[in-house]
Each structure stands twice: as C-alpha cells, then as structure tokens.
Motif scaffolding. Structure first.
Motif, PDB file in Angstrom:
ATOM      1  N   THR A  95      -9.509  -6.914   6.438  1.00 32.47           N
ATOM      2  CA  THR A  95      -8.485  -7.234   6.760  1.00 32.47           C
ATOM      3  C   THR A  95      -7.820  -5.916   7.422  1.00 32.47           C
ATOM      4  N   SER A  96      -7.637  -6.318   8.753  1.00 30.23           N
ATOM      5  CA  SER A  96      -6.961  -5.208   9.493  1.00 30.23           C
ATOM      6  C   SER A  96      -5.523  -5.286   9.993  1.00 30.23           C
ATOM      7  N   VAL A  97      -4.774  -4.254   9.776  1.00 31.35           N
ATOM      8  CA  VAL A  97      -3.307  -3.999  10.016  1.00 31.35           C
ATOM      9  C   VAL A  97      -3.065  -3.250  11.185  1.00 31.35           C
ATOM     10  N   VAL A  98      -2.551  -3.795  12.110  1.00 31.24           N
ATOM     11  CA  VAL A  98      -1.864  -2.951  13.301  1.00 31.24           C
ATOM     12  C   VAL A  98      -0.426  -2.844  13.333  1.00 31.24           C
ATOM     13  N   VAL A  99      -0.040  -1.489  13.348  1.00 30.94           N
ATOM     14  CA  VAL A  99       1.312  -1.485  13.496  1.00 30.94           C
ATOM     15  C   VAL A  99       1.702  -1.709  15.098  1.00 30.94           C
ATOM     16  N   VAL A 100       2.595  -2.496  15.143  1.00 27.61           N
ATOM     17  CA  VAL A 100       2.948  -3.086  16.586  1.00 27.61           C
ATOM     18  C   VAL A 100       4.193  -2.327  16.843  1.00 27.61           C
ATOM     19  N   LYS A 101       5.188  -2.384  15.971  1.00 28.03           N
ATOM     20  CA  LYS A 101       6.679  -1.617  16.223  1.00 28.03           C
ATOM     21  C   LYS A 101       6.781  -1.130  14.684  1.00 28.03           C
ATOM     22  N   GLY A 102       7.625   0.010  14.912  1.00 27.08           N
ATOM     23  CA  GLY A 102       8.202   0.768  13.610  1.00 27.08           C
ATOM     24  C   GLY A 102       7.001   1.486  12.968  1.00 27.08           C
ATOM     25  N   ARG A 103       7.003   1.441  11.655  1.00 31.09           N
ATOM     26  CA  ARG A 103       6.126   2.412  10.689  1.00 31.09           C
ATOM     27  C   ARG A 103       6.272   1.385   9.580  1.00 31.09           C
ATOM     28  N   GLY A 104       5.207   1.633   8.972  1.00 30.35           N
ATOM     29  CA  GLY A 104       5.054   1.089   7.294  1.00 30.35           C
ATOM     30  C   GLY A 104       4.292   1.635   6.528  1.00 30.35           C
ATOM     31  N   LEU A 105       4.515   1.283   5.060  1.00 23.24           N
ATOM     32  CA  LEU A 105       3.921   2.016   3.947  1.00 23.24           C
ATOM     33  C   LEU A 105       3.174   1.033   3.293  1.00 23.24           C
ATOM     34  N   MET A 106       1.734   1.378   3.250  1.00 23.81           N
ATOM     35  CA  MET A 106       0.684   0.501   2.502  1.00 23.81           C
ATOM     36  C   MET A 106       0.421   0.967   1.253  1.00 23.81           C
ATOM     37  N   GLN A 107       0.392  -0.226   0.376  1.00 21.39           N
ATOM     38  CA  GLN A 107       0.216   0.035  -1.094  1.00 21.39           C
ATOM     39  C   GLN A 107       1.027   1.046  -1.680  1.00 21.39           C
ATOM     40  N   GLY A 108       2.097   1.309  -1.112  1.00 24.05           N
ATOM     41  CA  GLY A 108       3.085   2.590  -1.680  1.00 24.05           C
ATOM     42  C   GLY A 108       2.632   3.536  -1.425  1.00 24.05           C
ATOM     43  N   ILE A 109       1.568   3.885  -0.932  1.00 20.49           N
ATOM     44  CA  ILE A 109       0.881   5.426  -0.647  1.00 20.49           C
ATOM     45  C   ILE A 109       0.821   5.692   0.878  1.00 20.49           C
ATOM     46  N   GLN A 110       0.101   5.046   1.417  1.00 20.03           N
ATOM     47  CA  GLN A 110      -0.456   5.272   3.070  1.00 20.03           C
ATOM     48  C   GLN A 110       0.722   4.753   3.793  1.00 20.03           C
ATOM     49  N   VAL A 111       0.955   5.930   4.774  1.00 18.07           N
ATOM     50  CA  VAL A 111       2.274   5.911   5.588  1.00 18.07           C
ATOM     51  C   VAL A 111       1.453   5.502   7.000  1.00 18.07           C
ATOM     52  N   LEU A 112       1.805   4.413   7.813  1.00 21.42           N
ATOM     53  CA  LEU A 112       1.105   3.909   8.981  1.00 21.42           C
ATOM     54  C   LEU A 112       2.205   3.953  10.126  1.00 21.42           C
ATOM     55  N   ASP A 113       1.932   4.735  11.019  1.00 21.94           N
ATOM     56  CA  ASP A 113       2.671   5.054  12.235  1.00 21.94           C
ATOM     57  C   ASP A 113       2.626   3.991  13.097  1.00 21.94           C
ATOM     58  N   THR A 114       3.423   3.971  14.367  1.00 25.22           N
ATOM     59  CA  THR A 114       3.529   2.997  15.282  1.00 25.22           C
ATOM     60  C   THR A 114       1.965   3.109  16.042  1.00 25.22           C
ATOM     61  N   TRP A 115       1.428   1.933  16.285  1.00 26.06           N
ATOM     62  CA  TRP A 115       0.068   1.793  16.945  1.00 26.06           C
ATOM     63  C   TRP A 115      -1.042   2.284  16.063  1.00 26.06           C
ATOM     64  N   ASP A 116      -0.820   2.694  14.850  1.00 26.13           N
ATOM     65  CA  ASP A 116      -1.943   2.865  13.788  1.00 26.13           C
ATOM     66  C   ASP A 116      -2.827   1.613  13.530  1.00 26.13           C
ATOM     67  N   THR A 117      -3.907   1.758  13.118  1.00 23.19           N
ATOM     68  CA  THR A 117      -4.762   0.478  12.633  1.00 23.19           C
ATOM     69  C   THR A 117      -5.368   0.836  11.157  1.00 23.19           C
ATOM     70  N   ALA A 118      -5.213   0.137  10.167  1.00 17.93           N
ATOM     71  CA  ALA A 118      -5.939   0.317   9.019  1.00 17.93           C
ATOM     72  C   ALA A 118      -6.793  -0.804   8.716  1.00 17.93           C
ATOM     73  N   LEU A 119      -7.905  -0.585   7.965  1.00 14.13           N
ATOM     74  CA  LEU A 119      -8.962  -1.667   7.829  1.00 14.13           C
ATOM     75  C   LEU A 119      -9.207  -1.554   6.338  1.00 14.13           C
ATOM     76  N   VAL A 120      -9.063  -2.755   5.704  1.00 15.74           N
ATOM     77  CA  VAL A 120      -9.193  -2.651   4.041  1.00 15.74           C
ATOM     78  C   VAL A 120     -10.499  -3.574   4.016  1.00 15.74           C
ATOM     79  N   GLU A 121     -11.434  -3.340   3.536  1.00  9.85           N
ATOM     80  CA  GLU A 121     -12.715  -3.999   3.119  1.00  9.85           C
ATOM     81  C   GLU A 121     -12.724  -4.421   1.807  1.00  9.85           C
ATOM     82  N   LYS A 122     -12.849  -5.832   1.559  1.00  6.90           N
ATOM     83  CA  LYS A 122     -12.824  -6.290   0.077  1.00  6.90           C
ATOM     84  C   LYS A 122     -14.125  -5.909  -0.672  1.00  6.90           C
ATOM     85  N   VAL A 123     -14.008  -5.447  -1.925  1.00  5.28           N
ATOM     86  CA  VAL A 123     -15.153  -5.160  -2.637  1.00  5.28           C
ATOM     87  C   VAL A 123     -14.799  -6.058  -3.928  1.00  5.28           C
TER      88      VAL A 123
END
Length: 295
Positions: free
Chosen positions: A237-265
């Motif tokens: 599951t990949s999350v790309v910040v298109v506009k604005g900023r986000g907080l993932m899982q309450g701890i990881q800050v994602l800035d504009t145009w960042d990409t986060a990849l979550v691999e399921k285990v």
C-alpha cells in the motif's frame, strides 16, 4: 523485511537519466526515481528498493517542455502535482486534454501519448508505469533524436550513453513486443474522459479509473485535524501526498509529494492505515494498492 519505507521528496536524487527524448530541445527535464527503473536505464537506483509491481518517478519539467511521442506495453498513470499540462493521446497523440495540479489520467497500454508543461513556470509530474519498464518511441522522435546525436536502436532505446560509451540495454529483446503504428491503441475522447480524475478539493474517497494490471488507486482528501482509515489488505500500500501534509499512524509526518510504502506482514502488520490531515484547506493522498510482480 521493512514494513514502512519513505521517499521524502526533499531527499530524492535528481538522476541524469538516459532517455531518448531528452536529446530533443524541448525534452529536457529532471527525473527522480521512487520505485523500479527509469525506462531503458539499467544503472538508476530507486529511493525505495522494494518493487510493488510498478515503476514510479517524479519529474520536474521546464515551462514549454515535455516528452516525445511513445508507447508502453502496460498502463501508465500521470499524476500532475502542480502547474498546467497538455496531454496528447490517440493517433499520433493528436487528441489533447488540459489538466491541472491534482488531476490524474490513466493511459492504456500501446496508446501513443505525450505530455507538455503549458504553464509559465517549471511543473512537476508523477508517473506510474505498471509492470516492466519498457518503451517504444514514435519513429519521428527516433529520427529527430538521432539528428541531435542520440545512438539508439530502431525502437528508440539508447545503446550508448551521452559520452558515446556502450550501455547495457535492458530492453535488448523488447522488439518482440513492439508494434507498428497502425496497430497502436487509439482511445476516443469520451472514453479517455472516463480515465481522467479532476481534483476539486472535496473531502472524501474517490476510486480512480480501472487499471487492468491489478493495481487499484483511490484519491483521499481530508481537512486539517480530520482522519481517514485505509484497510491494509494488499501486499503493498503506497501513499503519495498530492496536496497538503499528513500524519500516518499517528507518528509519521508526510510532507507534500512524499511517498510512503507499507508492506503487509501477516500476523505483524496493523489491519489499517490511519491518515490525518495537517494543513489548512485540503490534504489529498493518492493511495495505490498492489500485490507486486517481478520482471
């Protein structure tokens, strides 16, 4: 196995990619690689080593510049991060559509396509190419690039670098998948309209157009302080910040145009991803789910 990987836009490496159409005067642009490979480049390393089944780049394109007419044998997605763009598609890429920052379009396999920054400042575009990193350029592009010094095969894959040194050709046997122009896919404007998403800033979740390779996409928009939950059902599951900023899982800050990849285990990963908006106005995320395939 790393369950969370980050590609911070501010830390992406600008790569000197060897692509045929960068030899053209209006083809100059910079490219950064998040997943996979840049077409026909054997030496570029992605910021995130895992391959979720698609290749992802971020490009900065000067005003008036764009790419040369070409096809891929798999689906390609253009996500416009800012600016104003003209997309070409159909026969000889003569059909045109104008899109803005936050908009997205899905281009079918074997459809001739181009993009051009028609704004007055450098623009940024994120590309997702499913499956193998394969390209075939239009013969007019091949001819023009050769006039500017490009050394390539008849399909537009460079065989020598900018200094004239031979390079490993990732697509050495790719001519088995090449097509004559009369066999290219041609999509009517009314159908391509169904493959287009226009960002209007409304909160909520919007499913993106169908992608036959099994990748699913959803555009998610939330206001500041509001949150949404994404089920963690796929391997990637990949999350790309298109506009604005986000907080993932309450701890990881994602800035504009960042990409986060979550691999399921199995047995370890949480069942869902929580995204919270951090900026005033809209915070928009492109969520891409896939099961990954190696080529």
């Amino acid at each position: 196995r790393k369950m969370l990987s980050l590609a911070k836009y501010s830390e992406l490496q600008e790569l000197d990619s060897v692509i045929l159409d960068t030899f053209l005067p209006t083809g100059k642009r910079s490219t950064s690689l998040v997943y996979g490979r840049i077409v026909s480049n054997p030496f570029t390393k992605s910021k995130i080593p895992s391959f979720p089944g698609y290749n992802q780049t971020v490009q900065e394109v000067p005003a008036g510049n764009g790419n040369g007419a070409h096809i891929h044998k798999n689906t390609e997605i253009f996500l416009f991060l800012d600016g104003k763009w003209e997309i070409g598609y159909g026969y000889d890429a003569k059909e045109k559509e104008v899109l803005d920052g936050g908009d997205l379009i899905v281009v079918p396999a074997y459809e001739c396509r181009t993009y051009k920054n028609i704004g007055s400042t450098p623009g940024h575009i994120l590309t997702i190419l499913t499956g193998e990193s394969w390209v075939q350029f239009d013969q007019k592009v091949v001819k023009e690039a050769r006039s500017f010094g490009a050394i390539c095969d008849d399909w537009g894959t460079l065989t020598h670098d900018l200094k004239g040194n031979p390079i490993q050709n990732l697509n050495a046997d790719h001519n088995k998948d090449c097509r004559k122009k009369e066999d290219f896919v041609v999509t009517a404007p009314e159908e391509m309209g169904k493959n287009t998403f226009r960002h209007i800033g409304e909160n909520g979740k919007v499913k993106m157009p169908y992608i036959p390779e099994g990748i699913q996409m959803e555009m998610v928009t939330v206001s500041k302080g509001c949150s949404t939950r994404i089920p963690l059902s796929a391997c990637y599951t990949s999350v790309v910040v298109v506009k604005g900023r986000g907080l993932m899982q309450g701890i990881q800050v994602l800035d504009t145009w960042d990409t986060a990849l979550v691999e399921k285990v199995e047995g370890v990963s949480e069942p869902e991803i929580r995204l919270e908006g951090l900026e005033q106005g809209c915070n928009t995320f492109l969520v891409v789910t896939s099961h990954g395939t190696e080529f």
